[in-house]
Design a protein around this motif. Structure first.
Motif, PDB file in Angstrom:
ATOM      1  N   ILE A  52      -3.470  11.933  -9.036  1.00  0.00           N
ATOM      2  CA  ILE A  52      -3.386  11.271  -7.741  1.00  0.00           C
ATOM      3  C   ILE A  52      -2.697  10.036  -7.847  1.00  0.00           C
ATOM      4  CG2 ILE A  52      -4.769   9.082  -6.399  1.00  0.00           C
ATOM      5  CD1 ILE A  52      -5.321  12.003  -6.187  1.00  0.00           C
ATOM      6  N   ASN A  53      -1.075   9.807  -6.951  1.00  0.00           N
ATOM      7  CA  ASN A  53      -0.706   8.874  -7.884  1.00  0.00           C
ATOM      8  C   ASN A  53      -1.063   6.798  -7.940  1.00  0.00           C
ATOM      9  OD1 ASN A  53       1.602  10.931  -7.225  1.00  0.00           O
ATOM     10  ND2 ASN A  53       2.517  10.040  -5.286  1.00  0.00           N
ATOM     11  N   TYR A  57       0.656  -3.128  -5.772  1.00  0.00           N
ATOM     12  CA  TYR A  57      -0.038  -3.861  -4.607  1.00  0.00           C
ATOM     13  C   TYR A  57       0.922  -4.873  -4.077  1.00  0.00           C
ATOM     14  CZ  TYR A  57      -2.875  -6.418  -1.614  1.00  0.00           C
ATOM     15  OH  TYR A  57      -3.021  -6.852  -0.763  1.00  0.00           O
ATOM     16  N   ILE A  63       0.177  -2.115   0.943  1.00  0.00           N
ATOM     17  CA  ILE A  63      -0.116  -0.311   0.255  1.00  0.00           C
ATOM     18  C   ILE A  63       0.307   0.576   1.772  1.00  0.00           C
ATOM     19  CG2 ILE A  63      -2.564  -0.999  -1.033  1.00  0.00           C
ATOM     20  CD1 ILE A  63      -4.300   0.898   1.361  1.00  0.00           C
ATOM     21  N   ASP A  65       1.187   4.414   2.778  1.00  0.00           N
ATOM     22  CA  ASP A  65       0.413   5.550   3.755  1.00  0.00           C
ATOM     23  C   ASP A  65      -0.338   5.677   2.600  1.00  0.00           C
ATOM     24  OD1 ASP A  65       1.663   4.629   5.486  1.00  0.00           O
ATOM     25  OD2 ASP A  65       3.312   6.334   5.766  1.00  0.00           O
ATOM     26  N   PRO A  66      -1.884   6.906   2.612  1.00  0.00           N
ATOM     27  CA  PRO A  66      -2.253   7.804   2.090  1.00  0.00           C
ATOM     28  C   PRO A  66      -1.755   8.919   1.747  1.00  0.00           C
ATOM     29  CG  PRO A  66      -3.006   7.807   4.677  1.00  0.00           C
ATOM     30  CD  PRO A  66      -2.274   6.673   4.700  1.00  0.00           C
ATOM     31  N   GLN A  67      -1.935   8.866   0.510  1.00  0.00           N
ATOM     32  CA  GLN A  67      -1.239  10.655  -0.004  1.00  0.00           C
ATOM     33  C   GLN A  67      -1.892  11.189   0.306  1.00  0.00           C
ATOM     34  OE1 GLN A  67      -2.162  10.178  -4.775  1.00  0.00           O
ATOM     35  NE2 GLN A  67      -0.835  12.664  -4.563  1.00  0.00           N
ATOM     36  N   GLU A  68      -1.165  12.219   0.699  1.00  0.00           N
ATOM     37  CA  GLU A  68      -1.380  13.685   0.874  1.00  0.00           C
ATOM     38  C   GLU A  68      -1.606  14.819  -0.710  1.00  0.00           C
ATOM     39  OE1 GLU A  68      -0.910  17.511   3.729  1.00  0.00           O
ATOM     40  OE2 GLU A  68       0.180  15.655   3.748  1.00  0.00           O
TER      41      GLU A  68
END
Length: 276
Positions: A52-53, A57, A63, A65-68
């Motif tokens: 997980i990256n 902040y 923040i 975009d959510p990491q895929e």
């Protein structure tokens, strides 16, 4: 014992219990993936996700975009099928005070355990490059003065690979265990368990086993790791009692299916050494 009095579920449970007591390598692997095995060639799919990256902040920009998530799948194949098949003659039973069938079942359990142990031990070949000490060309020759130090060096390989401290193990042959016991730094156990546990080195549990792989009585492959490194799946596929057609005897046959795979090659380390 007659076939009519045979209770398959009770005997099957007894066999499994004996296997757990007899195994060394089989007690230091990950068995979380055990499930329904329908026969040899069955597969177990093991799913994993990537890292997980972590980002900085900023209250103004918020923040990103959510990491895929990255994911990958490992396939464990149930490629081992071992059986036992023995009989006890009625005359032998009548002449003996002990329960020969029960004793033979225990021997069958230990024989299966030994086969499983050797199979798991052979997976040392899947160690990640760089996680080794010594080689077939230049094996280590430990002494009572440095055997402990070599194990510490081997465990450092796990430290450098970020392997969890909890559940670490090292499996050594009997002669190497003898060297450790001569070193006052070795924290030995006063009662050696039937699972082969003999003590601790640098937080890792040390096990003694005669199934440590070797080539021609030398080049022993001492494996270190932690419980999550190797996945192991087994099942007693079938167990039956019967009366052989051409004998006056009780017979029992059973089939065990199993497979194992190194699912985290960086989480094991291997040292190749010779006996002095």
């Amino acid at each position: 014992m007659s076939v009519q009095n045979f209770i398959a579920t009770i005997w099957s449970a007894r066999l499994n219990e004996n296997l757990r007591k007899a195994l060394v390598y089989g007690n230091i692997v990950n068995t979380d993936y055990e499930g329904e095995i329908v026969g040899k060639g069955s597969t177990v799919k093991i799913n994993s996700i990537g890292s997980i990256n972590i980002g900085d902040y900023d209250k103004n920009t918020g923040i990103g975009d959510p990491q895929e998530l990255d994911s990958y799948q490992t396939t464990l194949v149930i490629d081992q099928a071992k059986y036992f098949n023995f009989k006890v003659d009625d005359v032998d039973k009548a002449q003996m005070n002990v329960n020969l069938v029960d004793a033979a079942m225990q021997e069958a359990a230990y024989a299966l355990a030994d086969a499983m142990d050797q199979y798991i031990a052979s997976l040392y070949t899947e160690v990640a490059p760089g996680n080794t000490i010594g080689s077939d060309e230049s094996p280590i020759v430990p002494t009572k003065d440095n055997a402990y130090d070599y194990l510490v060096d081997l465990l450092v390989k796990l430290d450098e690979a970020n392997v969890p401290k909890n559940g670490r193990f090292v499996v050594v042959p009997s002669w190497f265990a003898g060297l450790l016991k001569k070193d006052p730094r070795f924290t030995s156990k006063t009662d050696v368990l039937i699972t082969g546990e003999i003590g601790m080195v640098d937080g890792a549990t040390i096990y003694e086993s005669n199934n440590v792989p070797n080539v021609g009585g030398q080049k022993y492959k001492i494996m270190a790791g932690y419980r999550g490194a190797i996945a192991f799946v087994r099942a007693i596929n079938s167990i039956e009692a019967y009366r052989p057609e051409k004998s006056f005897a009780d017979a029992v046959k059973g089939l065990a299916l199993y497979g194992a795979k190194v699912i985290k090659p960086n989480a094991i380390a291997v040292m190749t050494c010779n006996r002095a």
